[in-house]
Design an enzyme around this catalytic site. Sequence first.
Site, PDB file in Angstrom:
ATOM      1  N   GLU A   1       0.855  -1.189   0.000  1.00 21.93           N
ATOM      2  CA  GLU A   1       0.000   0.000   0.000  1.00 21.93           C
ATOM      3  C   GLU A   1       0.893   1.241   0.000  1.00 21.93           C
ATOM      4  OE1 GLU A   1      -3.335   0.991  -0.256  1.00 21.93           O
ATOM      5  OE2 GLU A   1      -2.334   2.932  -0.033  1.00 21.93           O
TER       6      GLU A   1
ATOM      7  N   THR B   1     -10.401   5.146  -2.393  1.00 29.41           N
ATOM      8  CA  THR B   1     -11.848   5.266  -2.612  1.00 29.41           C
ATOM      9  C   THR B   1     -12.654   4.597  -1.500  1.00 29.41           C
ATOM     10  OG1 THR B   1     -11.534   5.387  -4.988  1.00 29.41           O
ATOM     11  CG2 THR B   1     -13.690   4.665  -4.246  1.00 29.41           C
TER      12      THR B   1
ATOM     13  N   SER C   1     -20.678   6.064  -0.566  1.00 26.24           N
ATOM     14  CA  SER C   1     -22.002   6.173   0.079  1.00 26.24           C
ATOM     15  C   SER C   1     -22.178   5.161   1.204  1.00 26.24           C
ATOM     16  CB  SER C   1     -23.122   5.960  -0.943  1.00 26.24           C
ATOM     17  OG  SER C   1     -22.955   6.746  -2.079  1.00 26.24           O
ATOM     18  N   ALA C   2     -21.312   4.156   1.265  1.00 21.24           N
ATOM     19  CA  ALA C   2     -21.351   3.148   2.330  1.00 21.24           C
ATOM     20  C   ALA C   2     -22.634   2.321   2.321  1.00 21.24           C
ATOM     21  CB  ALA C   2     -21.131   3.798   3.699  1.00 21.24           C
TER      22      ALA C   2
ATOM     23  N   HIS D   1     -25.563  -2.394  -1.408  1.00 27.18           N
ATOM     24  CA  HIS D   1     -26.666  -2.368  -2.362  1.00 27.18           C
ATOM     25  C   HIS D   1     -27.362  -3.721  -2.439  1.00 27.18           C
ATOM     26  CE1 HIS D   1     -25.845   1.623  -3.932  1.00 27.18           C
ATOM     27  NE2 HIS D   1     -24.563   1.327  -3.974  1.00 27.18           N
TER      28      HIS D   1
ATOM     29  N   VAL E   1       4.111   0.753  -5.637  1.00 28.92           N
ATOM     30  CA  VAL E   1       4.548  -0.068  -6.763  1.00 28.92           C
ATOM     31  C   VAL E   1       4.753   0.859  -7.959  1.00 28.92           C
ATOM     32  CG1 VAL E   1       3.957  -1.999  -8.279  1.00 28.92           C
ATOM     33  CG2 VAL E   1       3.250  -2.039  -5.870  1.00 28.92           C
TER      34      VAL E   1
ATOM     35  N   ARG F   1     -14.737   7.251  -8.274  1.00 25.59           N
ATOM     36  CA  ARG F   1     -15.119   5.933  -8.797  1.00 25.59           C
ATOM     37  C   ARG F   1     -14.089   5.510  -9.846  1.00 25.59           C
ATOM     38  NH1 ARG F   1     -19.259   9.583  -9.005  1.00 25.59           N
ATOM     39  NH2 ARG F   1     -21.236   9.114  -7.969  1.00 25.59           N
TER      40      ARG F   1
ATOM     41  N   SER G   1     -18.805   1.493  -7.917  1.00 23.65           N
ATOM     42  CA  SER G   1     -19.969   0.979  -7.189  1.00 23.65           C
ATOM     43  C   SER G   1     -20.613  -0.143  -8.007  1.00 23.65           C
ATOM     44  CB  SER G   1     -20.970   2.118  -6.981  1.00 23.65           C
ATOM     45  OG  SER G   1     -21.961   1.708  -6.092  1.00 23.65           O
TER      46      SER G   1
ATOM     47  N   CYS H   1     -17.788  18.822  15.912  1.00 22.37           N
ATOM     48  CA  CYS H   1     -16.697  19.822  15.899  1.00 22.37           C
ATOM     49  C   CYS H   1     -15.581  19.414  14.941  1.00 22.37           C
ATOM     50  CB  CYS H   1     -16.158  20.078  17.308  1.00 22.37           C
ATOM     51  SG  CYS H   1     -14.797  19.008  17.815  1.00 22.37           S
TER      52      CYS H   1
HETATM   53  C1  LIG Z   1     -18.790   8.412  -4.964  1.00 14.90           C
HETATM   54  C2  LIG Z   1     -18.742   6.941  -4.722  1.00 14.90           C
HETATM   55  C3  LIG Z   1     -19.807   6.276  -4.139  1.00 14.90           C
HETATM   56  C4  LIG Z   1     -19.781   4.908  -3.933  1.00 14.90           C
HETATM   57  N1  LIG Z   1     -20.796   4.315  -3.254  1.00 14.90           N
HETATM   58  C5  LIG Z   1     -20.765   2.980  -3.056  1.00 14.90           C
HETATM   59  C6  LIG Z   1     -21.781   2.345  -2.329  1.00 14.90           C
HETATM   60  O1  LIG Z   1     -22.652   2.989  -1.754  1.00 14.90           O
HETATM   61  N2  LIG Z   1     -21.774   1.002  -2.239  1.00 14.90           N
HETATM   62  C7  LIG Z   1     -20.816   0.255  -2.834  1.00 14.90           C
HETATM   63  O2  LIG Z   1     -20.912  -0.960  -2.781  1.00 14.90           O
HETATM   64  N3  LIG Z   1     -19.794   0.831  -3.469  1.00 14.90           N
HETATM   65  C8  LIG Z   1     -19.736   2.178  -3.584  1.00 14.90           C
HETATM   66  N4  LIG Z   1     -18.705   2.790  -4.208  1.00 14.90           N
HETATM   67  C9  LIG Z   1     -17.638   1.974  -4.742  1.00 14.90           C
HETATM   68  C10 LIG Z   1     -16.616   1.552  -3.689  1.00 14.90           C
HETATM   69  O3  LIG Z   1     -16.291   2.628  -2.838  1.00 14.90           O
HETATM   70  C11 LIG Z   1     -15.387   1.060  -4.430  1.00 14.90           C
HETATM   71  O4  LIG Z   1     -15.762   0.111  -5.371  1.00 14.90           O
HETATM   72  C12 LIG Z   1     -14.357   0.432  -3.517  1.00 14.90           C
HETATM   73  O5  LIG Z   1     -14.077   1.256  -2.415  1.00 14.90           O
HETATM   74  C13 LIG Z   1     -13.107   0.174  -4.318  1.00 14.90           C
HETATM   75  O6  LIG Z   1     -12.158  -0.397  -3.486  1.00 14.90           O
HETATM   76  P1  LIG Z   1     -10.708  -0.682  -4.030  1.00 14.90           P
HETATM   77  O7  LIG Z   1     -10.009  -1.431  -2.966  1.00 14.90           O
HETATM   78  O8  LIG Z   1     -10.779  -1.263  -5.389  1.00 14.90           O
HETATM   79  O9  LIG Z   1     -10.068   0.777  -4.255  1.00 14.90           O
HETATM   80  P2  LIG Z   1      -9.350   1.754  -3.223  1.00 14.90           P
HETATM   81  O10 LIG Z   1     -10.051   1.856  -1.949  1.00 14.90           O
HETATM   82  O11 LIG Z   1      -9.086   3.026  -3.966  1.00 14.90           O
HETATM   83  O12 LIG Z   1      -7.979   1.024  -2.931  1.00 14.90           O
HETATM   84  C14 LIG Z   1      -6.908   1.017  -3.834  1.00 14.90           C
HETATM   85  C15 LIG Z   1      -5.650   1.179  -3.025  1.00 14.90           C
HETATM   86  O13 LIG Z   1      -4.529   1.045  -3.885  1.00 14.90           O
HETATM   87  C16 LIG Z   1      -3.522   1.910  -3.432  1.00 14.90           C
HETATM   88  N5  LIG Z   1      -2.597   2.156  -4.524  1.00 14.90           N
HETATM   89  C17 LIG Z   1      -2.816   2.835  -5.680  1.00 14.90           C
HETATM   90  N6  LIG Z   1      -1.711   2.870  -6.420  1.00 14.90           N
HETATM   91  C18 LIG Z   1      -0.768   2.177  -5.731  1.00 14.90           C
HETATM   92  C19 LIG Z   1       0.601   1.884  -5.991  1.00 14.90           C
HETATM   93  N7  LIG Z   1       1.233   2.331  -7.073  1.00 14.90           N
HETATM   94  N8  LIG Z   1       1.273   1.155  -5.086  1.00 14.90           N
HETATM   95  C20 LIG Z   1       0.675   0.719  -3.936  1.00 14.90           C
HETATM   96  N9  LIG Z   1      -0.616   0.989  -3.644  1.00 14.90           N
HETATM   97  C21 LIG Z   1      -1.327   1.716  -4.531  1.00 14.90           C
HETATM   98  C22 LIG Z   1      -4.291   3.152  -3.019  1.00 14.90           C
HETATM   99  O14 LIG Z   1      -3.553   3.968  -2.127  1.00 14.90           O
HETATM  100  C23 LIG Z   1      -5.533   2.561  -2.393  1.00 14.90           C
HETATM  101  O15 LIG Z   1      -5.425   2.430  -0.997  1.00 14.90           O
HETATM  102  C24 LIG Z   1     -18.683   4.166  -4.374  1.00 14.90           C
HETATM  103  C25 LIG Z   1     -17.590   4.832  -4.933  1.00 14.90           C
HETATM  104  C26 LIG Z   1     -17.599   6.211  -5.057  1.00 14.90           C
HETATM  105  C27 LIG Z   1     -16.400   6.921  -5.563  1.00 14.90           C
END
Ligand SMILES: Cc1cc2nc3c(=O)[nH]c(=O)nc-3n(C[C@H](O)[C@H](O)[C@H](O)COP(=O)(O)OP(=O)(O)OC[C@H]3O[C@@H](n4cnc5c(N)ncnc54)[C@H](O)[C@@H]3O)c2cc1C
Length: 478
Positions: free
Chosen positions: A35, A44, A49-50, A53, A176, A314, A341, A440
């Site tokens: 990470e 993300t 929205s947490a 679904h 990475v 997203r 999402s 706060c």
């Molecule tokens: C506005 C919005 C609303 C949403 N609402 C919902 C919802 O209500 N319900 C739902 O089910 N989903 C929802 N989602 C989708 C959900 O939040 C995402 O699908 C999910 O959080 C994605 O997780 P992830 O682990 O793929 O990405 P991330 O949480 O972004 O994790 C990716 C990680 O990779 C790391 N990373 C990136 N590049 C590198 C690198 N080069 N080297 C090492 N680490 C790296 C980043 O730092 C990050 O921590 C929503 C998304 C958004 C933006």
Amino acid sequence: MSGMNYDVVVIGGGVIGCAVARELSRFQLKTCVLERDEDVCSGTSKANSAIVHGGFDAEPGSLKARFNVEGNRMMGQLAEELDFDFKRNGSLVLCFAEEDRPALQKLYDKGIANGVEGMSIISGDEVRSLEPNVEDTVVAALQVPSGGIVCPFGLTIALAENACENGVEFRFFTEVQNIGKTEDGYVLETSKGQITAKYVVNAAGVYADKFHNMVSEKKIHITARKGDYCLLDKEAGGIVTRTIFQLPTKMGKGVLVTPTVHGNLLTGPTAADVEDKEKTATTAEDLDSLMRRASLSVKDIPFRQVITSFAGLRAHEDGDDFIIGEAEDAEGFFDAAGIESPGLSSAPAIGVYLAELIAEKAGAGKKADWNGKRKGIVRPELLSKEEQAELIRQNPSYGTIICRCEGVSEGEIVDAITRTLGAKSLDGVKRRVRQGMGRCQAGFCTPRTMEILSRELGIPMEEICKNAPGSEMLTGQK
Ligand SMILES: Cc1cc2nc3c(=O)[nH]c(=O)nc-3n(C[C@H](O)[C@H](O)[C@H](O)COP(=O)(O)OP(=O)(O)OC[C@H]3O[C@@H](n4cnc5c(N)ncnc54)[C@H](O)[C@@H]3O)c2cc1C
């Protein structure tokens, strides 16, 4: 760290990387999560929205539909095993005009095709009897009892802690930078040196296209699509009990109004494609637009009680679906890309799917001593008066309140810092115990929390950061 060898390296400690890591931890595989930031749940996964679904929205047959419905079904048991906040509060999709009824029916039909259970279409009056603050203009709604709300930090951190307790290594501040093929796997160039792995899981969120395209000729493309939110004080949290969606109409794609699992009210998100994959600043224009649109669903939302606004990105892939599985032309490289999402809802199911694929390919057996249970931080406010008194008698720091808005004690903050994969920054503490998440917004408790971080981590106050280095809270005395 140079010369580190693993069976599996997971790129990214978001909810997807952590879900895959937790499931991989069942198997006899040497696994590591890389990470770039200081903590899990820094991308993300911390700003969405947490909502868990129901799964009625995704196209039947898509990976989004499959993993959403599976993940939703898994969430209740997972919340018990890993002790994070989840509530099946149900959701309603509002229909504002008679002419839109066919679209509502279509959503219901999609839900049926996707295997969503318990849905029904109800009248406007039935909606208002369930949710008295919903607007009078609503003519009907799709009711989805399986919809839920979750703490996204709680879920991600619980998955990570449990993975770590079962032997997965987590390497933070490890970015990475490049990936190359070796004879029997991959070599990853990172900001902390070279790491090799037989298998790679690409869970890098909005950057997953970059890593996929380093090893595959079948290129993918992810656009960051920003969504702004307003979070309201707990006083407004009871305006609705279910998650209120809008049926997409000619008025545009709707925004939702929902209680959060901690009792606040959340409204949003907007949707705007952005070039910069780091651009999470909200704009006055987007916030104005979301307040206007949220007001179409629910009467008299007290927007003067907004305590913070934020935005998430997203990871929208051009093909409009999740990309999950081994890349066609890159053996041993497993994508979890384009996870927009419903990625949070789908995470538990994506974790199981990818871990089983990898374990099968690796011929890895299960660990005999795997422990899928994890206990969260003790929260005195959830205990009876007698239990609280006993806890404070045993450890008086649980009787010292540091964050008054959220009622967070010193004992909880110490636990957040000293436990497995503990917090190293103010944000890390905040995501684990909600210190600073109240009215706060950390205005009063920050100095006290910094003192506790400094004491527990054995570092000077000048080194305490909001999150990564460069965000130090004090400049120090010269
Ligand atoms: C506005 C919005 C609303 C949403 N609402 C919902 C919802 O209500 N319900 C739902 O089910 N989903 C929802 N989602 C989708 C959900 O939040 C995402 O699908 C999910 O959080 C994605 O997780 P992830 O682990 O793929 O990405 P991330 O949480 O972004 O994790 C990716 C990680 O990779 C790391 N990373 C990136 N590049 C590198 C690198 N080069 N080297 C090492 N680490 C790296 C980043 O730092 C990050 O921590 C929503 C998304 C958004 C933006």
